[in-house]
Design a protein around this motif. Sequence first.
Motif, PDB file in Angstrom:
ATOM      1  N   UNK A   4       0.856  -1.172   0.000  1.00 34.56           N
ATOM      2  CA  UNK A   4       0.000   0.000   0.000  1.00 34.56           C
ATOM      3  C   UNK A   4       0.896   1.227   0.000  1.00 34.56           C
ATOM      4  N   UNK A   5       0.748   2.067  -1.008  1.00 32.46           N
ATOM      5  CA  UNK A   5       1.603   3.231  -1.169  1.00 32.46           C
ATOM      6  C   UNK A   5       0.747   4.488  -1.208  1.00 32.46           C
ATOM      7  N   UNK A  20      -5.563  12.762  -1.584  1.00 34.70           N
ATOM      8  CA  UNK A  20      -4.615  11.702  -1.315  1.00 34.70           C
ATOM      9  C   UNK A  20      -4.967  10.458  -2.123  1.00 34.70           C
ATOM     10  N   UNK A  21      -3.933   9.714  -2.515  1.00 33.97           N
ATOM     11  CA  UNK A  21      -4.116   8.484  -3.269  1.00 33.97           C
ATOM     12  C   UNK A  21      -3.468   7.317  -2.541  1.00 33.97           C
ATOM     13  N   UNK A  22      -4.055   6.143  -2.695  1.00 33.99           N
ATOM     14  CA  UNK A  22      -3.519   4.906  -2.144  1.00 33.99           C
ATOM     15  C   UNK A  22      -3.467   3.886  -3.271  1.00 33.99           C
ATOM     16  N   UNK A  23      -2.261   3.530  -3.684  1.00 31.33           N
ATOM     17  CA  UNK A  23      -2.072   2.526  -4.722  1.00 31.33           C
ATOM     18  C   UNK A  23      -1.869   1.169  -4.077  1.00 31.33           C
ATOM     19  N   UNK A  24      -2.686   0.199  -4.450  1.00 31.95           N
ATOM     20  CA  UNK A  24      -2.659  -1.120  -3.830  1.00 31.95           C
ATOM     21  C   UNK A  24      -2.194  -2.180  -4.822  1.00 31.95           C
ATOM     22  N   UNK A  95      -3.230   4.526   4.434  1.00 31.97           N
ATOM     23  CA  UNK A  95      -4.347   3.665   4.060  1.00 31.97           C
ATOM     24  C   UNK A  95      -4.042   2.248   4.532  1.00 31.97           C
ATOM     25  N   UNK A  96      -5.087   1.527   4.932  1.00 31.61           N
ATOM     26  CA  UNK A  96      -4.903   0.156   5.379  1.00 31.61           C
ATOM     27  C   UNK A  96      -6.266  -0.516   5.533  1.00 31.61           C
ATOM     28  N   UNK A  97      -6.242  -1.815   5.772  1.00 36.11           N
ATOM     29  CA  UNK A  97      -7.447  -2.581   6.006  1.00 36.11           C
ATOM     30  C   UNK A  97      -7.876  -2.444   7.451  1.00 36.11           C
ATOM     31  N   UNK A 105      -5.097  -5.537   9.754  1.00 37.77           N
ATOM     32  CA  UNK A 105      -4.350  -4.604   8.911  1.00 37.77           C
ATOM     33  C   UNK A 105      -3.139  -5.267   8.268  1.00 37.77           C
ATOM     34  N   UNK A 106      -2.759  -4.781   7.122  1.00 38.85           N
ATOM     35  CA  UNK A 106      -1.515  -5.177   6.506  1.00 38.85           C
ATOM     36  C   UNK A 106      -0.370  -4.397   7.141  1.00 38.85           C
ATOM     37  N   UNK A 107       0.839  -4.679   6.705  1.00 40.97           N
ATOM     38  CA  UNK A 107       1.967  -3.882   7.163  1.00 40.97           C
ATOM     39  C   UNK A 107       1.745  -2.426   6.775  1.00 40.97           C
ATOM     40  N   UNK A 108       2.071  -1.527   7.695  1.00 44.57           N
ATOM     41  CA  UNK A 108       1.862  -0.105   7.454  1.00 44.57           C
ATOM     42  C   UNK A 108       2.905   0.436   6.485  1.00 44.57           C
ATOM     43  N   UNK A 109       2.444   1.271   5.569  1.00 45.59           N
ATOM     44  CA  UNK A 109       3.337   1.901   4.626  1.00 45.59           C
ATOM     45  C   UNK A 109       4.002   3.128   5.206  1.00 45.59           C
ATOM     46  N   UNK A 110       4.624   3.911   4.342  1.00 44.38           N
ATOM     47  CA  UNK A 110       5.308   5.128   4.776  1.00 44.38           C
ATOM     48  C   UNK A 110       4.343   6.252   5.129  1.00 44.38           C
ATOM     49  N   UNK A 111       3.155   6.224   4.555  1.00 47.09           N
ATOM     50  CA  UNK A 111       2.208   7.306   4.745  1.00 47.09           C
ATOM     51  C   UNK A 111       2.586   8.518   3.916  1.00 47.09           C
TER      52      UNK A 111
END
Length: 118
Positions: A4-5, A20-24, A95-97, A105-111
């Motif tokens: 998740x970026x 904001x955008x979240x690319x999965x 962004x996350x589940x 939740x998945x591993x957290x991204x950089x935000x």
Amino acid sequence: QVQLVESGGGLVQPGGSLRLSCAASGIVLRNNFMAWYRQAPGKERELVASIPMNGMTTYEDSVKGRFTISRDNVKNMMYLQMNNLKPEDTAVYYCNRVSTFISSPFDWGQGTQVTVSS
């Protein structure tokens, strides 16, 4: 495999807008209970908006009427349109589940950093 970026943050004046955008990758967003979270310095991470599989969105009280969560099922991307931004919105956005009985939740991204300041 899941990634998740987040992107789209920046510096904006009070009253301004950002998207904001979240690319999965590795997951199908429309098949998951997803959300945008934020964390301000010295504070706990909080959920600000969610979009479950049925598309029935929810919002934290402080952002109701100002923020809109959405997804593009073709592009497999999620968005957060933020209008009438306030200094209190300053935070790192993720962004996350959502945590449920059947999901975590998945591993957290950089935000992505959002700074609202004059």
